[in-house]
Motif scaffolding. Sequence first.
Motif, short mmCIF file in Angstrom:
data_model
loop_
_atom_site.label_atom_id
_atom_site.label_comp_id
_atom_site.label_asym_id
_atom_site.label_seq_id
_atom_site.Cartn_x
_atom_site.Cartn_y
_atom_site.Cartn_z
N ALA A 140 0.40 8.68 2.57
CA ALA A 140 0.09 7.96 1.33
C ALA A 140 -0.29 8.96 0.24
O ALA A 140 -0.37 10.16 0.50
N ALA A 141 -0.51 8.46 -0.97
CA ALA A 141 -0.89 9.32 -2.08
C ALA A 141 -1.77 8.53 -3.03
O ALA A 141 -1.81 7.29 -2.97
N MET A 142 -2.49 9.25 -3.90
CA MET A 142 -3.19 8.56 -4.99
C MET A 142 -2.14 8.17 -6.02
O MET A 142 -1.35 9.01 -6.43
N THR A 143 -2.15 6.91 -6.39
CA THR A 143 -1.00 6.41 -7.15
C THR A 143 -1.17 6.50 -8.66
O THR A 143 -0.26 6.12 -9.39
N THR A 144 -2.31 6.97 -9.14
CA THR A 144 -2.41 7.24 -10.57
C THR A 144 -3.07 8.60 -10.79
O THR A 144 -3.89 9.03 -9.99
#
Length: 430
Positions: free
Chosen positions: A90-94
């Motif tokens: 996953a990733a930080m989306t902002t």
Amino acid sequence: MIGPLILLPHEGARHLLASPGTRGTIRFRRAPRDNLTVISFVHNGTSGFQTNLRPRRHPLNNADPGGEGLWCTVPVDLHLAWYEMARRHAAMTTFDAFKDMVPVALKDPGNTGYIVLTYAPDAAVTPYTEVPIPVFAGWFVTRRGAEPVRVETEPETVGLDQIRRYWPVDDLAKVTTLLIGVGSIGGAAARALAGYGIGRLRLLDPDRLMWHNLVRHVLPEQYVGQYKADAMHAFLADCYPHTALEAHRLDVVEHADHVRGLLADTDIVLCCADGVGARRTVSHLSRRAHRPAVLGCVLADGGIGEIIRLRPWLDHGCLLCRRQALIDTGVLDPEPELEAAYGTGTLHRPMTAVGSDLALVGDLAAKITVATVLEAAGHFEHRLPGETLTVGLQARRGWTGPFDLGFTGQTRWTPVAPPKLGCSTCAPSG
Ligand SMILES: [Zn+2]
């Protein structure tokens, strides 16, 4: 683990750990084909340092510049989040979400993005012992958010130091081994001896590596034409920096006097030379010098591997006495078979043994050599069950005694035979 990777050289980590500040810039070199980035420069807020991977000739040290990023010290919670995201792909989306979590002002990542290296000193003393929270973590930051990138830190020491707790590294570092014959068996044995951590390895062989050797030798084609001893020296030096290597372009029979001199400060001899003359010479010289010797060879056209340990003990016979004991019990003497020089590929004796079988015998001979010195140093867990090992490589009919191995992989240990009366090799010296 598939995905991008950042390498942090040891000296870079050292500068960051010792940094008086909590942030600074970093520069990279990149190998895009390998999805690999190395940190090549760190600035700790006061001064900057070039950082290189070991060895200096590592290709990444000369890879293309890969832009600039920054590093900063962060609370351990961010690395816990990094760990969870990395685990779930996953990733930080902002971008703003990431920006809020780091204690430095982040510039606009633009269209290309940049790397942020975060350092969480508390990860080393975290109570979250059940998850491996990294001390250094990487983030690829874009306008769309921040993606976790794995960071591997080069340790201070690599190699044998890593296994010092479990393997007698220091005792083996004191050992000098004379390896006679750097052919297909001896080449594999040399590599194994260095891998075990033998401190000094003397490679003795008068021959050059030629094309017909390549099918079975551990050395690759680039060494064709060189003396085998020199080529092996060069080959091993890259992989085993802890082993001091010596190359001797000598023939054990022809240069027996020189070999006698080498034996004075040699702890153990391993003979992987084919030919009766070389083996008999090693048996005699090592016995007279009170040094243990190990002889490795293949018999029966590569059907059987044999490793004999000769220890200069009063009740242990030399090679000749032990072969004579076989003859006395009706077993054929396999020694003349060796005179046919299985490795030369002559018309009389086509090349029958396959390289990996010879390497297996070389590895076993190295193991027995190392076990012998370890036992002598008081490591009794390395005692061997006998003095001669035969191992089946391909079943051969018509062989008797310790050589009638009916199955591939079958092994047999046999005890030692005592010296024969009147043997000039075994006779105690005055
Ligand atoms: Zn003898």
